[in-house]
Write an enzyme that holds these catalytic residues in place. Structure first.
Site, mmCIF file in Angstrom:
data_model
loop_
_atom_site.group_PDB
_atom_site.id
_atom_site.type_symbol
_atom_site.label_atom_id
_atom_site.label_comp_id
_atom_site.label_asym_id
_atom_site.label_seq_id
_atom_site.Cartn_x
_atom_site.Cartn_y
_atom_site.Cartn_z
ATOM 1 N N ARG A 1 -3.801 -10.120 4.855
ATOM 2 C CA ARG A 1 -4.249 -10.071 3.459
ATOM 3 C C ARG A 1 -3.102 -9.542 2.609
ATOM 4 O O ARG A 1 -2.720 -8.383 2.767
ATOM 5 C CB ARG A 1 -5.482 -9.154 3.359
ATOM 6 C CG ARG A 1 -6.055 -9.005 1.970
ATOM 7 C CD ARG A 1 -7.216 -8.020 1.974
ATOM 8 N NE ARG A 1 -7.792 -7.852 0.654
ATOM 9 C CZ ARG A 1 -7.289 -7.040 -0.274
ATOM 10 N NH1 ARG A 1 -6.215 -6.313 -0.022
ATOM 11 N NH2 ARG A 1 -7.868 -6.947 -1.454
ATOM 12 N N LYS B 1 0.807 -1.223 0.000
ATOM 13 C CA LYS B 1 0.000 0.000 0.000
ATOM 14 C C LYS B 1 0.838 1.270 0.000
ATOM 15 O O LYS B 1 2.031 1.261 0.304
ATOM 16 C CB LYS B 1 -0.980 -0.015 1.185
ATOM 17 C CG LYS B 1 -2.189 -0.910 0.876
ATOM 18 C CD LYS B 1 -3.273 -0.816 1.897
ATOM 19 C CE LYS B 1 -4.448 -1.703 1.423
ATOM 20 N NZ LYS B 1 -5.414 -1.936 2.496
HETATM 21 C C1 7PJ Z 1 -8.284 -4.150 1.967
HETATM 22 C C2 7PJ Z 1 -9.366 -4.904 1.541
HETATM 23 C C3 7PJ Z 1 -7.927 -4.154 3.348
HETATM 24 C C4 7PJ Z 1 -9.763 -5.676 3.690
HETATM 25 C C5 7PJ Z 1 -8.518 -3.868 -0.142
HETATM 26 C C6 7PJ Z 1 -5.549 -2.944 -1.700
HETATM 27 C C7 7PJ Z 1 -6.864 -2.240 -1.748
HETATM 28 N N1 7PJ Z 1 -10.105 -5.670 2.381
HETATM 29 N N2 7PJ Z 1 -9.502 -4.711 0.202
HETATM 30 N N3 7PJ Z 1 -8.705 -4.938 4.159
HETATM 31 N N4 7PJ Z 1 -7.755 -3.522 0.898
HETATM 32 N N5 7PJ Z 1 -10.464 -6.412 4.558
HETATM 33 O O1 7PJ Z 1 -5.442 -4.167 -1.605
HETATM 34 O O2 7PJ Z 1 -4.536 -2.204 -1.803
HETATM 35 O O3 7PJ Z 1 -7.001 -3.504 3.830
HETATM 36 S S1 7PJ Z 1 -8.310 -3.322 -1.789
#
Ligand code: 7PJ
Length: 285
Positions: free
Chosen positions: A259, A225
């Protein structure tokens, strides 16, 4: 935690691999999407790779949530996500998480074997609470400041970011319980990068323990990020080491699910961190 017909052991940290099926996702160049129809075979291939590397969850997203991204129609999101869910469900032993805010997507993907819902809008869309409750699946509730990814990075402001994130998540947990989603089915996420400055993100990571007050499993998504780009002055393809550093910190502060894009490296970093933590509790290596 029961995820459809699969069980997720949250006494160990689980790694969730990110699988974008959007044409514009910033960090994989949209390579899993082809000319208006989803390349489900490519999605399956990438998911299989992540499972081999140790991912126990794959998070499939058909709506780009990058700041300023264009909205997609419900039909378009379904067309992107459903074929990938179908193929992965048929071929792989993995929990399929659906990164979506769309009630119709919850309903349809649950029918064909999704195991978890992951909503960056924490079930705030019209009909989302009811649709999610009806699936019987676990839900990850994420904090975002601002109503949509399109406007969230417009001057984020908090008096106390940790308190405000915790208060928001508390309210969403209560809304879920009223809608018939029991606490046992909820996971919380502070939402790194969603309406937050670098300072806010660093504060949330430092104070992650504060969210344990809600007594629910925590999911952390910092992989590649902007906060890492800002701290290190690195473009998106050079953020792996920085991402791993945040994973180690999150796990040492009690995160349950990471994640990530880089599954193999994260699994090693997470397992090493857990080995050190076990020693501190007097457990065997
Ligand atoms: C997240 C997400 C996060 C959860 C994205 C990216 C943007 N879902 N979906 N937490 N980020 N739960 O992956 O940079 O931080 S999309």
């Amino acid at each position: 935690m029961q995820c459809g017909d699969r069980r997720l052991d949250l006494s160990r940290v689980q790694v969730m691999g990110i699988l974008n099926v959007t044409p514009d996702s910033f960090s994989d160049g949209g390579s899993y999407y082809r000319g208006g129809c989803l390349a489900a075979e490519q999605a399956l291939q990438r998911a299989a790779e992540m499972v081999d590397e140790g991912a126990t969850i794959v998070d499939i997203g058909g709506e780009s949530t990058r700041p300023g991204a264009a909205p997609v129609s419900v039909q378009e999101e379904l067309d992107r996500v459903l074929p990938a869910v179908e193929r992965i469900r048929a071929e792989l032993d993995v929990v399929i998480s659906i990164d979506s805010s769309t009630p119709e997507v919850f309903t349809e993907t649950a029918t064909i074997g999704a195991g978890m819902l992951n909503d960056v809008r924490a079930l705030t869309r019209e009909g989302a609470l009811e649709a999610a409750a009806a699936t019987g699946l676990p839900v990850c509730l994420m904090h975002m400041q601002g109503n949509t990814p399109a406007d969230m990075q417009w001057a984020p402001h908090y008096d106390d970011v940790v308190q405000e994130v915790a208060d928001f998540l508390t309210r969403r947990v209560q809304a879920c319980e009223r809608a018939g989603i029991p606490r046992e089915r909820l996971i919380l996420d502070p939402g790194f990068g969603f309406g937050k400055t670098l300072e806010h993100n660093l504060r949330l990571l430092n104070r992650l323990e504060a969210l344990h007050a809600l007594a629910l499993p925590l999911l952390v998504g910092t992989s590649r990020k902007t906060m890492i780009g800002q701290a290190l002055d690195r473009p998106v393809d050079q953020r792996q080491a920085g991402s791993l550093a945040t994973a180690v910190i999150a796990v040492s502060k009690g995160a349950h699910i990471m994640r990530v894009h880089d599954v193999a490296a994260t699994v090693d970093a997470v397992r090493m961190t857990e080995a050190v933590l076990r020693e501190s509790k007097g457990e065997q290596p």
